[in-house]
Design a protein around this motif. Structure first.
Motif, PDB file in Angstrom:
ATOM      1  N   UNK A 148       7.910  -6.753  -6.151  1.00  0.00           N
ATOM      2  CA  UNK A 148       7.210  -7.970  -6.564  1.00  0.00           C
ATOM      3  C   UNK A 148       6.129  -7.612  -7.580  1.00  0.00           C
ATOM      4  N   UNK A 149       6.146  -8.301  -8.704  1.00  0.00           N
ATOM      5  CA  UNK A 149       5.134  -8.096  -9.753  1.00  0.00           C
ATOM      6  C   UNK A 149       4.380  -9.405  -9.958  1.00  0.00           C
ATOM      7  N   UNK A 150       3.061  -9.346  -9.829  1.00  0.00           N
ATOM      8  CA  UNK A 150       2.209 -10.519 -10.039  1.00  0.00           C
ATOM      9  C   UNK A 150       1.287 -10.240 -11.218  1.00  0.00           C
ATOM     10  N   UNK A 151       1.202 -11.187 -12.108  1.00  0.00           N
ATOM     11  CA  UNK A 151       0.326 -11.037 -13.275  1.00  0.00           C
ATOM     12  C   UNK A 151      -0.410 -12.333 -13.529  1.00  0.00           C
ATOM     13  N   UNK A 152      -1.536 -12.234 -14.206  1.00  0.00           N
ATOM     14  CA  UNK A 152      -2.379 -13.391 -14.509  1.00  0.00           C
ATOM     15  C   UNK A 152      -2.884 -13.266 -15.941  1.00  0.00           C
ATOM     16  N   UNK A 153      -3.172 -14.412 -16.554  1.00  0.00           N
ATOM     17  CA  UNK A 153      -3.700 -14.395 -17.910  1.00  0.00           C
ATOM     18  C   UNK A 153      -5.167 -13.951 -17.880  1.00  0.00           C
ATOM     19  N   UNK A 154      -5.745 -13.616 -19.037  1.00  0.00           N
ATOM     20  CA  UNK A 154      -7.130 -13.131 -19.060  1.00  0.00           C
ATOM     21  C   UNK A 154      -8.153 -14.128 -18.515  1.00  0.00           C
ATOM     22  N   UNK A 155      -7.855 -15.445 -18.569  1.00  0.00           N
ATOM     23  CA  UNK A 155      -8.787 -16.448 -18.067  1.00  0.00           C
ATOM     24  C   UNK A 155      -8.588 -16.758 -16.588  1.00  0.00           C
ATOM     25  N   UNK A 156      -7.541 -16.204 -15.990  1.00  0.00           N
ATOM     26  CA  UNK A 156      -7.277 -16.466 -14.583  1.00  0.00           C
ATOM     27  C   UNK A 156      -6.809 -17.881 -14.305  1.00  0.00           C
ATOM     28  N   UNK A 157      -6.182 -18.520 -15.287  1.00  0.00           N
ATOM     29  CA  UNK A 157      -5.723 -19.909 -15.118  1.00  0.00           C
ATOM     30  C   UNK A 157      -4.280 -19.988 -14.643  1.00  0.00           C
ATOM     31  N   UNK A 158      -3.451 -19.061 -15.071  1.00  0.00           N
ATOM     32  CA  UNK A 158      -2.027 -19.080 -14.718  1.00  0.00           C
ATOM     33  C   UNK A 158      -1.636 -17.753 -14.068  1.00  0.00           C
ATOM     34  N   UNK A 159      -0.567 -17.784 -13.340  1.00  0.00           N
ATOM     35  CA  UNK A 159      -0.064 -16.579 -12.688  1.00  0.00           C
ATOM     36  C   UNK A 159       1.449 -16.583 -12.777  1.00  0.00           C
ATOM     37  N   UNK A 160       1.985 -15.390 -12.701  1.00  0.00           N
ATOM     38  CA  UNK A 160       3.443 -15.234 -12.702  1.00  0.00           C
ATOM     39  C   UNK A 160       3.823 -14.247 -11.617  1.00  0.00           C
ATOM     40  N   UNK A 161       4.650 -14.679 -10.711  1.00  0.00           N
ATOM     41  CA  UNK A 161       5.139 -13.818  -9.638  1.00  0.00           C
ATOM     42  C   UNK A 161       6.640 -13.698  -9.785  1.00  0.00           C
ATOM     43  N   UNK A 162       7.097 -12.481  -9.999  1.00  0.00           N
ATOM     44  CA  UNK A 162       8.526 -12.220 -10.172  1.00  0.00           C
ATOM     45  C   UNK A 162       8.968 -11.252  -9.080  1.00  0.00           C
ATOM     46  N   UNK A 163      10.035 -11.610  -8.405  1.00  0.00           N
ATOM     47  CA  UNK A 163      10.590 -10.768  -7.342  1.00  0.00           C
ATOM     48  C   UNK A 163      11.935 -10.234  -7.818  1.00  0.00           C
ATOM     49  N   UNK A 164      12.050  -8.927  -7.894  1.00  0.00           N
ATOM     50  CA  UNK A 164      13.291  -8.279  -8.314  1.00  0.00           C
ATOM     51  C   UNK A 164      14.022  -7.811  -7.063  1.00  0.00           C
ATOM     52  N   UNK A 165      15.138  -8.408  -6.785  1.00  0.00           N
ATOM     53  CA  UNK A 165      15.807  -8.241  -5.499  1.00  0.00           C
ATOM     54  C   UNK A 165      16.643  -6.973  -5.392  1.00  0.00           C
ATOM     55  N   UNK A 166      16.623  -6.141  -6.407  1.00  0.00           N
ATOM     56  CA  UNK A 166      17.356  -4.880  -6.311  1.00  0.00           C
ATOM     57  C   UNK A 166      16.754  -4.014  -5.194  1.00  0.00           C
ATOM     58  N   UNK A 167      17.612  -3.551  -4.304  1.00  0.00           N
ATOM     59  CA  UNK A 167      17.176  -2.698  -3.196  1.00  0.00           C
ATOM     60  C   UNK A 167      17.825  -1.329  -3.310  1.00  0.00           C
ATOM     61  N   UNK A 168      17.101  -0.328  -2.900  1.00  0.00           N
ATOM     62  CA  UNK A 168      17.580   1.048  -2.959  1.00  0.00           C
ATOM     63  C   UNK A 168      17.680   1.603  -1.543  1.00  0.00           C
ATOM     64  N   UNK A 169      18.895   1.951  -1.072  1.00  0.00           N
ATOM     65  CA  UNK A 169      19.015   2.523   0.277  1.00  0.00           C
ATOM     66  C   UNK A 169      18.430   3.930   0.340  1.00  0.00           C
ATOM     67  N   UNK A 170      17.672   4.187   1.383  1.00  0.00           N
ATOM     68  CA  UNK A 170      17.048   5.494   1.588  1.00  0.00           C
ATOM     69  C   UNK A 170      17.513   6.053   2.932  1.00  0.00           C
ATOM     70  N   UNK A 171      18.020   7.256   2.914  1.00  0.00           N
ATOM     71  CA  UNK A 171      18.465   7.914   4.142  1.00  0.00           C
ATOM     72  C   UNK A 171      17.298   8.662   4.772  1.00  0.00           C
ATOM     73  N   UNK A 172      17.039   8.342   6.041  1.00  0.00           N
ATOM     74  CA  UNK A 172      15.983   9.029   6.793  1.00  0.00           C
ATOM     75  C   UNK A 172      16.655   9.896   7.852  1.00  0.00           C
ATOM     76  N   UNK A 173      16.589  11.187   7.673  1.00  0.00           N
ATOM     77  CA  UNK A 173      17.236  12.133   8.571  1.00  0.00           C
ATOM     78  C   UNK A 173      16.337  12.439   9.766  1.00  0.00           C
ATOM     79  N   UNK A 174      16.911  12.930  10.850  1.00  0.00           N
ATOM     80  CA  UNK A 174      16.077  13.296  12.006  1.00  0.00           C
ATOM     81  C   UNK A 174      15.144  14.445  11.686  1.00  0.00           C
ATOM     82  N   UNK A 175      14.072  14.522  12.434  1.00  0.00           N
ATOM     83  CA  UNK A 175      13.084  15.588  12.219  1.00  0.00           C
ATOM     84  C   UNK A 175      13.649  16.918  12.696  1.00  0.00           C
ATOM     85  N   UNK A 176      13.407  17.953  11.909  1.00  0.00           N
ATOM     86  CA  UNK A 176      13.802  19.314  12.277  1.00  0.00           C
ATOM     87  C   UNK A 176      12.545  20.082  12.679  1.00  0.00           C
TER      88      UNK A 176
END
Length: 419
Positions: A148-176
């Motif tokens: 999620x990226x949120x940005x605002x103009x220099x005057x703080x009047x407008x905002x833009x929230x963009x959600x990029x739904x790409x997900x990256x699978x991460x493998x979590x192995x057991x502890x050694x």
């Protein structure tokens, strides 16, 4: 995905004030208020335009170092965001959504961008690299995202929230866990951890050497003969044998908890068992044993890993990231798999261990040079019974360090962990 309403509280207030100016100007005939209202609307419109017309994100990619996380271990996540922009853009903030299997702070400042055309980038594409660190919390495969990226103009009047739904699978192995070595058991486990030499005379110089052949171990090179003949020579009389070990993980759900059937990383007891299993494999392989990993039904969980091949140990951890329990209970019949054979160390990891189970497993100890039995939930005097049959036993717990029970088990036989 963008937020429907693009204005902040300040921007919404500016629009309300502009509307009020229009109403008052119409009622009171004050042209100045009309101009002021138009100015406010123009400023708000320019703020919205600066956010929504100046930037378009093309792709989001993630990479991890190391590429496989582990429970309790840290990984560095690098996120690359490619942005196509022809106009300068305002700064903002970013937040990457982490699953329950990972812990960390995945947020920070999103930088402002100058004009891509002015900078000379091809097509106005700019790359932004974001970095944060995560710690593995639960075994399994977990997706990172969305970003999620949120940005605002220099005057703080407008905002833009963009959600990029790409997900990256991460493998979590057991502890050694780093366990104590079995070097002291070289003789007890069959004397296979080192080669033996049959000498023709009283000294090593009397050894007969022959030319090196493909497949010969580099440890057999006879350096004196090699230097004399100017070609690789090996010791003819040196005999090498490969030490073997077996690690067995009992996956019967009735010995763990019902949660162990559903997904990895849910049952703390089963997680302690999986960690003990892979830690024992890593220790044995490091000590030079060729290790085979089975479950209590005899199914091969990991193909034979040659001694010293730690690369295959890493590959094993990836496979064990998704191991779960199963409904069948074959532990009482495990002894049949070792009947009529003699093997090196056998490490058996179980959940609940009843006295009857300890009796049924007693025969296995007589077929192994070093039988080690680890249980997360021993019942009654089951560990004592197993020890009487020749097992080196230990009770392990999810919230206790495995290294101490292991050291006591291979050192003294019986070790009870007091809760």
């Amino acid at each position: 995905m963008r937020r429907v309403w693009p204005l902040t509280v300040r921007g919404t207030g500016a629009v309300v004030l502009a509307v009020a100016c229009f109403i008052v100007a119409g009622e009171a005939g004050l042209v100045e208020l009309m101009y002021f209202g138009i100015l406010l609307i123009a400023v708000v419109a320019a703020s919205v335009a600066s956010l929504y017309l100046g930037r378009r994100t093309e792709t989001v990619t993630r990479s991890l170092v190391p590429d496989v996380a582990s429970v309790g271990g840290e990984s560095r996540v690098s996120v690359r965001v490619e942005v196509r922009t022809a106009l300068p853009t305002a700064p903002g903030t970013w937040h990457d959504t982490l699953p329950k299997g990972l812990r960390g702070t995945a947020e920070g400042a999103f930088p402002a961008l100058g004009s891509g055309l002015r900078a000379g980038e091809r097509g106005g594409v700019r790359s932004i690299d974001l970095v944060y660190t995560v710690t593995g919390a639960r075994r399994g495969v977990h997706p990172i995202g969305p970003l999620t990226v949120r940005s605002s103009d220099p005057f703080g009047l407008a905002r833009r929230t963009v959600v990029f739904h790409h997900r990256t699978p991460v493998t979590v192995a057991p502890a050694v866990i780093d366990l104590a070595p079995l070097i002291d058991y070289a003789g007890a486990t069959g004397g296979l951890l080192h080669t033996t030499t049959d000498q023709l005379g009283q000294g090593a110089d009397n050894l007969v050497a022959r030319p090196y052949a493909p497949g010969d171990s580099m440890r057999r090179i006879h350096w004196r003969a090699t230097a004399h003949r100017d070609e690789l020579m090996v010791r003819q009389e040196e005999q090498e044998s490969t030490p073997e070990a077996t690690v067995v993980l009992d996956r019967a759900a009735l010995r763990w908890s019902p949660e162990a059937l559903r997904a990895p990383g849910v049952d703390p007891g089963f997680e302690a068992g999986v960690s003990a299993c892979v830690s024992a494999v890593a220790r044995l392989v490091h000590d030079g044993y060729a290790v085979e990993v089975l479950d209590s039904e005899g199914n091969v969980l990991v193909e034979r890993i040659d001694g010293g091949d730690m690369t295959e140990v890493d590959a094993m951890l990836v496979r064990f990231a998704t191991v779960t329990a199963q409904r069948d209970d074959a532990l009482p019949r495990l002894g049949r798999q070792f009947a009529g054979i003699s093997t090196g160390p056998v490490v058996l990891v179980v959940g609940r261990l009843d006295p009857a189970d300890a009796v049924a497993l007693g025969s296995i100890a007589h077929h192994s040079t070093l039988p080690v039995l680890l249980s997360t939930s021993p019942v009654g005097d089951s560990l004592d019974i197993a020890a009487d049959h020749g097992w080196h036993v230990a009770a392990i717990q999810a919230d206790r360090d495995l290294a101490l029970p292991w050291a006591n088990a291979i050192g003294r036989g019986v070790h009870h962990v007091v809760g």
